[in-house]
Design an enzyme around this catalytic site. Sequence first.
Site, PDB file in Angstrom:
ATOM      1  N   SER A 229      82.160 -31.122 -69.422  1.00  0.00           N
ATOM      2  CA  SER A 229      83.318 -30.571 -70.145  1.00  0.00           C
ATOM      3  C   SER A 229      84.526 -31.492 -70.191  1.00  0.00           C
ATOM      4  O   SER A 229      85.486 -31.195 -70.902  1.00  0.00           O
ATOM      5  CB  SER A 229      83.729 -29.245 -69.536  1.00  0.00           C
ATOM      6  OG  SER A 229      82.800 -28.249 -69.915  1.00  0.00           O
TER       7      SER A 229
ATOM      8  N   LYS B 168      85.588 -32.548 -73.541  1.00  0.00           N
ATOM      9  CA  LYS B 168      86.386 -31.679 -74.411  1.00  0.00           C
ATOM     10  C   LYS B 168      87.793 -32.223 -74.634  1.00  0.00           C
ATOM     11  O   LYS B 168      88.439 -31.899 -75.626  1.00  0.00           O
ATOM     12  CB  LYS B 168      86.431 -30.261 -73.815  1.00  0.00           C
ATOM     13  CG  LYS B 168      85.052 -29.602 -73.744  1.00  0.00           C
ATOM     14  CD  LYS B 168      85.070 -28.303 -72.937  1.00  0.00           C
ATOM     15  CE  LYS B 168      83.670 -27.681 -72.859  1.00  0.00           C
ATOM     16  NZ  LYS B 168      83.623 -26.479 -72.026  1.00  0.00           N
TER      17      LYS B 168
ATOM     18  N   TYR C 177      77.467 -30.816 -79.608  1.00  0.00           N
ATOM     19  CA  TYR C 177      78.184 -30.426 -78.384  1.00  0.00           C
ATOM     20  C   TYR C 177      77.387 -30.802 -77.126  1.00  0.00           C
ATOM     21  O   TYR C 177      77.929 -31.364 -76.172  1.00  0.00           O
ATOM     22  CB  TYR C 177      78.462 -28.918 -78.445  1.00  0.00           C
ATOM     23  CG  TYR C 177      78.972 -28.329 -77.152  1.00  0.00           C
ATOM     24  CD1 TYR C 177      80.309 -28.460 -76.775  1.00  0.00           C
ATOM     25  CD2 TYR C 177      78.109 -27.635 -76.296  1.00  0.00           C
ATOM     26  CE1 TYR C 177      80.766 -27.919 -75.587  1.00  0.00           C
ATOM     27  CE2 TYR C 177      78.574 -27.089 -75.106  1.00  0.00           C
ATOM     28  CZ  TYR C 177      79.890 -27.240 -74.755  1.00  0.00           C
ATOM     29  OH  TYR C 177      80.346 -26.710 -73.565  1.00  0.00           O
TER      30      TYR C 177
ATOM     31  N   TYR D 208      89.501 -23.550 -66.373  1.00  0.00           N
ATOM     32  CA  TYR D 208      89.047 -22.171 -66.639  1.00  0.00           C
ATOM     33  C   TYR D 208      89.818 -21.180 -65.774  1.00  0.00           C
ATOM     34  O   TYR D 208      91.042 -21.272 -65.685  1.00  0.00           O
ATOM     35  CB  TYR D 208      87.525 -22.044 -66.435  1.00  0.00           C
ATOM     36  CG  TYR D 208      86.794 -23.257 -66.902  1.00  0.00           C
ATOM     37  CD1 TYR D 208      86.772 -23.567 -68.273  1.00  0.00           C
ATOM     38  CD2 TYR D 208      86.179 -24.144 -66.024  1.00  0.00           C
ATOM     39  CE1 TYR D 208      86.134 -24.709 -68.722  1.00  0.00           C
ATOM     40  CE2 TYR D 208      85.538 -25.284 -66.478  1.00  0.00           C
ATOM     41  CZ  TYR D 208      85.530 -25.555 -67.812  1.00  0.00           C
ATOM     42  OH  TYR D 208      84.912 -26.675 -68.250  1.00  0.00           O
TER      43      TYR D 208
ATOM     44  N   VAL E   4      81.089 -29.558 -65.260  1.00  0.00           N
ATOM     45  CA  VAL E   4      80.100 -29.067 -64.290  1.00  0.00           C
ATOM     46  C   VAL E   4      79.222 -30.169 -63.696  1.00  0.00           C
ATOM     47  O   VAL E   4      78.426 -29.908 -62.800  1.00  0.00           O
ATOM     48  CB  VAL E   4      79.179 -27.942 -64.843  1.00  0.00           C
ATOM     49  CG1 VAL E   4      79.922 -26.643 -65.013  1.00  0.00           C
ATOM     50  CG2 VAL E   4      78.461 -28.362 -66.097  1.00  0.00           C
TER      51      VAL E   4
HETATM   52  N1  GLN Z   1      77.701 -28.544 -71.134  1.00  0.00           N
HETATM   53  C1  GLN Z   1      78.244 -27.538 -70.254  1.00  0.00           C
HETATM   54  C2  GLN Z   1      78.055 -26.153 -70.857  1.00  0.00           C
HETATM   55  O1  GLN Z   1      78.293 -26.018 -72.011  1.00  0.00           O
HETATM   56  C3  GLN Z   1      79.677 -27.815 -70.011  1.00  0.00           C
HETATM   57  C4  GLN Z   1      80.349 -26.793 -69.130  1.00  0.00           C
HETATM   58  C5  GLN Z   1      81.308 -27.385 -68.160  1.00  0.00           C
HETATM   59  O2  GLN Z   1      81.300 -28.571 -67.859  1.00  0.00           O
HETATM   60  N2  GLN Z   1      82.123 -26.535 -67.591  1.00  0.00           N
HETATM   61  O3  GLN Z   1      77.712 -25.208 -70.206  1.00  0.00           O
END
Ligand code: GLN
Length: 304
Positions: A64, A67, A191, A239, A257
């Site tokens: 993520s 992003k 994505y 988050y 993650v």
């Molecule tokens: N690719 C992961 C997902 O979409 C990214 C989530 C994350 O890093 N929090 O679940």
Amino acid sequence: MTDLAALLQDIAGQMRSAEDRGKVADYIPQLARVDPGKFGIAVALADGTTHHAGDALEPFSIQSISKVFTLAIALGRLGDSLWNRVGREPSGLAFNSIVQLEYEQGRPRNPFINAGAIAVTDAILSGHQPREVLGEILHFIRVAADDPDIHIDEAVARSEQATGHRNFALAHFMAAAGNLRNAPDLTLGTYFHQCAIRMTCMQLARAGRFLMTAAGGARMVSADRVRRINALMLTCGHYDGSGEFAYRVGLPGKSGVGGGILVIAPGRASIAVWSPGLNAQGNSKLGREAVELLARKMGWSVFG
Ligand code: GLN
């Protein structure tokens, strides 16, 4: 003055021997294979120097953290019209939560939860092929890091594609609500691949430099946008752990993650940390502890 190089060594030593390391993400099978004992940290300072310790030269899945880069690209491409499709408020819910999206008619709360990031990727995909957009994302990151050796891990992308049912649900719900312009498969394929970019802490710290100073960042992103991306990282970058991160670290950050966190000390430093074990909110457990120590020792905080 604090000796940053020694401090990073000290932090890496402490983190290496920590017993409670959190839990490695296993909902993406390929990520479950990563050694939870890894720890790396790198800092790129405003004076152009870099420092690192631990496994800072070993690539990991940025997930993520990507992003942040797609948001910068989307704002550059679409300007403020992007905000018609995604909000700017913390969600207070898990990164992959579905419930809020239905309540709010398919407009995700912010660009850093999964639904919001999928909408951002969909926005930059329109009129292009997925491979062109992925090329643009990689180009942006390579230029930002000043390093061409940054690539996508196909095995991780495929692994997530095979198991990403929640993300499919989010994308299809947005399509039903009229907030997806491309076929869900194409948007999600893009994505998953952006999330599967592999970088080292050193590369990530260097790539984050465009967010470090509004003036210095002007080469890639306008000063105004640099401030605003930082504001969103502070309020939404972790988050439902965003408030806790702001409280403990006091700096804008974006987690993934894969266990990485990119943290910006405005005007001073771009920091990347990696420890694969996550806390209950899906943010790197020791990564947060490490930047909390670093920020406190260096006196880095956006709150003075
Ligand atoms: N690719 C992961 C997902 O979409 C990214 C989530 C994350 O890093 N929090 O679940």
